[in-house]
Design a protein around this motif. Sequence first.
Motif, PDB file in Angstrom:
ATOM      1  N   THR A   8      77.151  17.640  44.699  1.00 51.06           N
ATOM      2  CA  THR A   8      76.581  17.717  43.354  1.00 51.06           C
ATOM      3  C   THR A   8      77.604  18.363  42.431  1.00 51.06           C
ATOM      4  OG1 THR A   8      74.331  17.922  44.206  1.00 51.06           O
ATOM      5  CG2 THR A   8      74.723  18.684  41.947  1.00 51.06           C
ATOM      6  N   THR A  10      78.355  19.360  38.402  1.00 55.85           N
ATOM      7  CA  THR A  10      77.667  19.577  37.136  1.00 55.85           C
ATOM      8  C   THR A  10      78.639  20.124  36.097  1.00 55.85           C
ATOM      9  OG1 THR A  10      75.745  20.239  38.442  1.00 55.85           O
ATOM     10  CG2 THR A  10      75.624  20.611  36.079  1.00 55.85           C
ATOM     11  N   LEU A  33      81.129  22.499  37.930  1.00 56.16           N
ATOM     12  CA  LEU A  33      80.750  23.248  39.125  1.00 56.16           C
ATOM     13  C   LEU A  33      80.449  22.257  40.243  1.00 56.16           C
ATOM     14  CD1 LEU A  33      79.861  26.041  40.438  1.00 56.16           C
ATOM     15  CD2 LEU A  33      77.530  25.292  39.901  1.00 56.16           C
ATOM     16  N   GLU A  35      78.678  22.148  43.510  1.00 58.52           N
ATOM     17  CA  GLU A  35      77.696  22.976  44.213  1.00 58.52           C
ATOM     18  C   GLU A  35      77.831  22.834  45.717  1.00 58.52           C
ATOM     19  OE1 GLU A  35      73.060  22.427  44.786  1.00 58.52           O
ATOM     20  OE2 GLU A  35      73.526  23.127  42.755  1.00 58.52           O
ATOM     21  N   ASP A  36      77.848  23.977  46.412  1.00 52.33           N
ATOM     22  CA  ASP A  36      77.861  24.000  47.871  1.00 52.33           C
ATOM     23  C   ASP A  36      76.502  24.384  48.437  1.00 52.33           C
ATOM     24  OD1 ASP A  36      80.587  23.296  48.319  1.00 52.33           O
ATOM     25  OD2 ASP A  36      81.180  25.292  47.688  1.00 52.33           O
ATOM     26  N   PHE A  38      72.357  25.716  47.280  1.00 52.02           N
ATOM     27  CA  PHE A  38      71.318  26.076  46.316  1.00 52.02           C
ATOM     28  C   PHE A  38      70.144  26.648  47.087  1.00 52.02           C
ATOM     29  CE2 PHE A  38      67.337  24.810  44.114  1.00 52.02           C
ATOM     30  CZ  PHE A  38      67.434  25.701  43.060  1.00 52.02           C
ATOM     31  N   ARG A  45      72.697  29.710  43.075  1.00 53.20           N
ATOM     32  CA  ARG A  45      73.577  28.589  43.403  1.00 53.20           C
ATOM     33  C   ARG A  45      74.949  29.171  43.720  1.00 53.20           C
ATOM     34  NH1 ARG A  45      72.348  24.097  38.697  1.00 53.20           N
ATOM     35  NH2 ARG A  45      73.305  22.637  40.166  1.00 53.20           N
ATOM     36  N   ARG A  46      75.635  28.518  44.656  1.00 53.41           N
ATOM     37  CA  ARG A  46      76.987  28.929  45.004  1.00 53.41           C
ATOM     38  C   ARG A  46      77.843  27.681  45.057  1.00 53.41           C
ATOM     39  NH1 ARG A  46      80.095  33.001  47.005  1.00 53.41           N
ATOM     40  NH2 ARG A  46      81.541  32.563  48.715  1.00 53.41           N
ATOM     41  N   GLY A  47      79.002  27.748  44.432  1.00 50.91           N
ATOM     42  CA  GLY A  47      79.854  26.572  44.419  1.00 50.91           C
ATOM     43  C   GLY A  47      81.238  26.891  43.894  1.00 50.91           C
ATOM     44  N   THR A 135      78.985  32.664  42.526  1.00 49.50           N
ATOM     45  CA  THR A 135      77.570  32.729  42.863  1.00 49.50           C
ATOM     46  C   THR A 135      76.809  32.945  41.565  1.00 49.50           C
ATOM     47  OG1 THR A 135      78.094  33.713  45.006  1.00 49.50           O
ATOM     48  CG2 THR A 135      75.815  33.868  44.268  1.00 49.50           C
TER      49      THR A 135
END
Length: 278
Positions: A8, A10, A33, A35-36, A38, A45-47, A135
Amino acid sequence: MPAIPIPTVTQARLIREQKDWSNVPTGPISWVLREDIFDPVTRTRRGRLYETDTTFAQPSSHRVVPHPYEDPFGRQEGAGGRTAKQLLVYKTCRSLLAEKKQGLGLTLALGDATAVSAWRIIQAEIDVTGCLMVTLKSLSAFGILPELDIAKVPSDLQKPSAQAFERVLNSAFRETSISVVDQCRNAMTLLMSAWLIAQGHDRSILAEDLGKVADVVGKAPFDKQALMLAAKIVARLHSRGKDNEKLSKGLRAPVDEDAEFAVEAVGFALRELGWAVG
């Protein structure tokens, strides 16, 4: 090499002040971003955060391995198993690290001008590959504020009550702390007054400020003292937004955390009054 499964991705924009909300991305040339993780429970969220690499034309031509989802039979493969593609090029977003405290505590808007959400940067680090891992904590008022059960509000006060509640939702985490506190004070005053009227109290309560309404709610026969105290704190925070109060009493101005408390207090009020859905 292609990323599998497709992550994902964004668009993102750093929000330094309120006017930045009107300049959220409308195209792909921006921060993004990837995303890794959620977590809907903690609303985090972390990414990996990237920014446009200005050393390349956007987009520019590159020879890459065809993505198996686009070309499962390798029909686009050329010399060396690669194919020509017009791609946008990004690099690790070191611009964030140049911000004060490396951007910690700042707001990151995710999405585009059509639909955007607000997230607070709570952690940032560079991994061994050189990517910037961030994060993020959700700043949406949805999930914090329960839904208002409008059917329980006196019929002639339903429209203004719904509008006051909606203004809290719209202002939360987007407007200044002072503005958010003001919207929360207004909503609590109207909702608590409407509740008192529904209990048979005189309609003159609609003309009173939040402090006076809180006093009535906290005394017999209602005895909602916890709600009274929460409302009085919001009323005090509101007065701190006035320059004359700050100067004459040496008070500090409301900050983001105070605004968060005020939003939480509106939700607490709905639950205490029995006007929260569910």
